[in-house]
Scaffold this motif. Structure first.
Motif, short mmCIF file in Angstrom:
data_model
loop_
_atom_site.label_atom_id
_atom_site.label_comp_id
_atom_site.label_asym_id
_atom_site.label_seq_id
_atom_site.Cartn_x
_atom_site.Cartn_y
_atom_site.Cartn_z
N ASP A 7 0.81 -1.20 0.00
CA ASP A 7 0.00 0.00 0.00
C ASP A 7 0.85 1.26 0.00
O ASP A 7 0.36 2.33 -0.31
N ASP A 8 2.12 1.15 0.36
CA ASP A 8 3.00 2.31 0.30
C ASP A 8 3.16 2.82 -1.12
O ASP A 8 3.44 3.99 -1.33
N GLU A 9 3.00 1.93 -2.09
CA GLU A 9 3.37 2.28 -3.46
C GLU A 9 2.15 2.53 -4.34
O GLU A 9 2.07 2.06 -5.45
N THR A 10 1.15 3.27 -3.83
CA THR A 10 -0.07 3.40 -4.62
C THR A 10 -0.38 4.81 -5.07
O THR A 10 -1.38 5.01 -5.73
N ARG A 11 0.44 5.78 -4.73
CA ARG A 11 0.10 7.14 -5.14
C ARG A 11 1.16 7.71 -6.04
O ARG A 11 2.33 7.45 -5.91
N SER A 17 5.63 16.73 -11.37
CA SER A 17 5.50 16.38 -10.01
C SER A 17 5.10 15.15 -9.38
O SER A 17 4.83 15.09 -8.54
N ARG A 18 4.65 14.29 -9.30
CA ARG A 18 4.16 13.46 -8.23
C ARG A 18 5.20 12.78 -7.44
O ARG A 18 5.49 12.99 -6.56
N GLY A 19 5.77 11.86 -7.41
CA GLY A 19 6.67 11.28 -6.48
C GLY A 19 6.95 9.91 -6.92
O GLY A 19 6.30 9.42 -7.79
N ILE A 20 7.93 9.28 -6.36
CA ILE A 20 8.36 7.97 -6.81
C ILE A 20 7.37 6.89 -6.48
O ILE A 20 6.95 6.15 -7.31
N SER A 21 7.04 6.74 -5.19
CA SER A 21 6.23 5.60 -4.84
C SER A 21 4.85 5.86 -5.30
O SER A 21 4.03 6.35 -4.59
N GLY A 22 4.54 5.58 -6.52
CA GLY A 22 3.28 6.04 -6.93
C GLY A 22 2.57 5.19 -7.91
O GLY A 22 3.11 4.31 -8.50
N LYS A 23 1.31 5.48 -8.05
CA LYS A 23 0.57 4.80 -9.09
C LYS A 23 0.61 5.64 -10.34
O LYS A 23 0.58 6.86 -10.29
N LEU A 24 0.69 4.98 -11.48
CA LEU A 24 0.35 5.65 -12.71
C LEU A 24 -1.16 5.48 -12.84
O LEU A 24 -1.81 4.96 -11.96
N ALA A 25 -1.72 5.95 -13.92
CA ALA A 25 -3.18 5.92 -14.04
C ALA A 25 -3.74 4.52 -13.89
O ALA A 25 -3.14 3.55 -14.33
N GLY A 26 -4.90 4.41 -13.23
CA GLY A 26 -5.62 3.16 -13.19
C GLY A 26 -5.52 2.36 -11.93
O GLY A 26 -6.15 1.31 -11.82
N ASN A 27 -4.78 2.80 -10.94
CA ASN A 27 -4.67 2.05 -9.69
C ASN A 27 -5.61 2.67 -8.67
O ASN A 27 -5.46 3.82 -8.31
N ASN A 28 -6.56 1.93 -8.18
CA ASN A 28 -7.57 2.48 -7.28
C ASN A 28 -7.38 2.07 -5.82
O ASN A 28 -8.27 2.24 -5.01
N LYS A 29 -6.25 1.50 -5.49
CA LYS A 29 -6.02 1.12 -4.10
C LYS A 29 -5.96 2.37 -3.23
O LYS A 29 -5.43 3.38 -3.62
N PHE A 104 -1.95 11.35 -4.93
CA PHE A 104 -0.74 12.12 -5.21
C PHE A 104 0.14 12.21 -3.98
O PHE A 104 -0.34 12.32 -2.86
N LEU A 105 1.44 12.16 -4.20
CA LEU A 105 2.42 12.24 -3.12
C LEU A 105 2.91 13.67 -2.92
O LEU A 105 2.98 14.16 -1.80
N MET A 106 3.27 14.31 -4.02
CA MET A 106 3.82 15.65 -3.99
C MET A 106 3.46 16.35 -5.29
O MET A 106 3.07 15.71 -6.25
N TRP A 107 3.59 17.66 -5.29
CA TRP A 107 3.27 18.42 -6.49
C TRP A 107 4.27 19.55 -6.64
O TRP A 107 4.32 20.47 -5.83
N THR A 108 5.09 19.50 -7.68
CA THR A 108 6.02 20.58 -7.94
C THR A 108 5.27 21.64 -8.73
O THR A 108 4.98 21.46 -9.92
N ASN A 109 4.93 22.71 -8.07
CA ASN A 109 4.05 23.71 -8.65
C ASN A 109 4.80 24.76 -9.47
O ASN A 109 4.24 25.38 -10.35
N SER A 110 6.06 24.95 -9.15
CA SER A 110 6.84 25.98 -9.82
C SER A 110 8.31 25.69 -9.56
O SER A 110 8.68 24.66 -8.99
N GLN A 111 9.15 26.63 -9.94
CA GLN A 111 10.58 26.49 -9.70
C GLN A 111 10.93 26.68 -8.23
O GLN A 111 12.05 26.40 -7.81
N THR A 112 9.96 27.13 -7.43
CA THR A 112 10.25 27.43 -6.02
C THR A 112 9.33 26.74 -5.02
O THR A 112 9.59 26.79 -3.82
N GLU A 113 8.27 26.09 -5.46
CA GLU A 113 7.30 25.52 -4.53
C GLU A 113 7.04 24.04 -4.79
O GLU A 113 6.70 23.64 -5.90
N ILE A 114 7.19 23.26 -3.72
CA ILE A 114 6.82 21.84 -3.76
C ILE A 114 5.76 21.64 -2.68
O ILE A 114 6.00 21.93 -1.51
#
Length: 240
Positions: A7-11, A17-29, A104-114
């Motif tokens: 379950d750690d690896e579902t977002r 932006s999003r983050g490493i441990s993540g789902k690509l499209a289609g994972n609903n866990k 989603f894990l994280m979102w890089t919104n700009s060159q200065t904001e995560i």
């Protein structure tokens, strides 16, 4: 396209932006929730991090400061301007609502904001590894924005290339960098490395597939569907 081992690896992956441990499209866990005490902390020290007295953003900030010397040469000045913020403080209410912490894990919104989402329940060493690797991925996006005339991607095709490169570069970095086991969970680092490798591979394959489609409109549609982005009308809405 995550291998969904835990379950750690579902977002998520994401646009800039999003983050490493993540789902690509289609994972609903649906993942679990944060298991640390979220009382306001005192100074940001590793010992307090271990005691769980800091907010998740403060804990992430400790790892961000420790990570910065390991970022690509020449990026130090750029990274000094980066601020980590909680998702709930995002100024765009529509995007703030669309950044569902379940996806989603994280979102890089700009060159200065995560912007960060609350992590799942983890041991302190696991969470330290989680922030270390995912923030490296986000740092790759900060560099990409800087190299893109200080702008986020304007096309879904560019977004795909940003993501693919961020995953692939993160996988390389994990392999060649020391992650002291006294601070970082070796198993968590191993899991995150696998996720980076898997996402790098599948994004390469998807780009190869889509580039064979004739017509820019059709290719853009395929990339948008694959990325599983937050709800938006125009791509620029994702970074306002």
């Amino acid at each position: 396209m995550s291998d969904q081992e835990s379950d750690d690896e579902t977002r998520g992956i994401g646009p800039g932006s999003r983050g490493i441990s993540g789902k690509l499209a289609g994972n609903n866990k649906k993942p679990g929730r944060l298991g640390f005490n979220k009382k306001p902390g005192k100074p940001n020290t590793p010992s307090q991090q271990r005691q769980g007295t800091l907010t998740y953003v403060q804990r992430a900030d400790i790892e961000w400061k420790l990570l910065r010397p390991d970022l690509p040469p020449g990026s130090g000045k750029l990274m000094k301007n980066v601020t980590l913020k909680p998702r709930k403080s995002h100024p765009n209410p529509k995007l703030r609502a669309a950044l569902n912490p379940n996806h989603f894990l994280m979102w890089t919104n700009s060159q200065t904001e995560i912007y960060l989402m609350p992590p799942q329940s983890m041991t302190p060493k696991e969470e330290s590894a989680y922030w270390r690797v995912n923030l490296y991925h986000e740092a790759m996006h900060v560099i990409q924005f800087a190299q893109n005339s200080n702008n986020p991607p304007k096309k879904y095709a560019d977004m795909m290339k940003f993501e693919k490169n961020a995953y692939c570069e993160t996988h390389k970095w994990i392999n060649k960098t020391n992650h002291p086991p006294r601070r970082y969970s070796s198993q968590k680092i191993k899991d995150l490395k696998k996720q980076a490798r898997v996402n790098c591979k599948y994004m390469r394959l998807e780009i190869k597939r889509v580039e064979k489609i004739s017509g820019k409109v059709g290719r853009e549609r395929e990339y948008k569907n694959f990325l599983g982005l937050p709800s938006h009308d125009n791509i620029s809405d994702l970074y306002q």
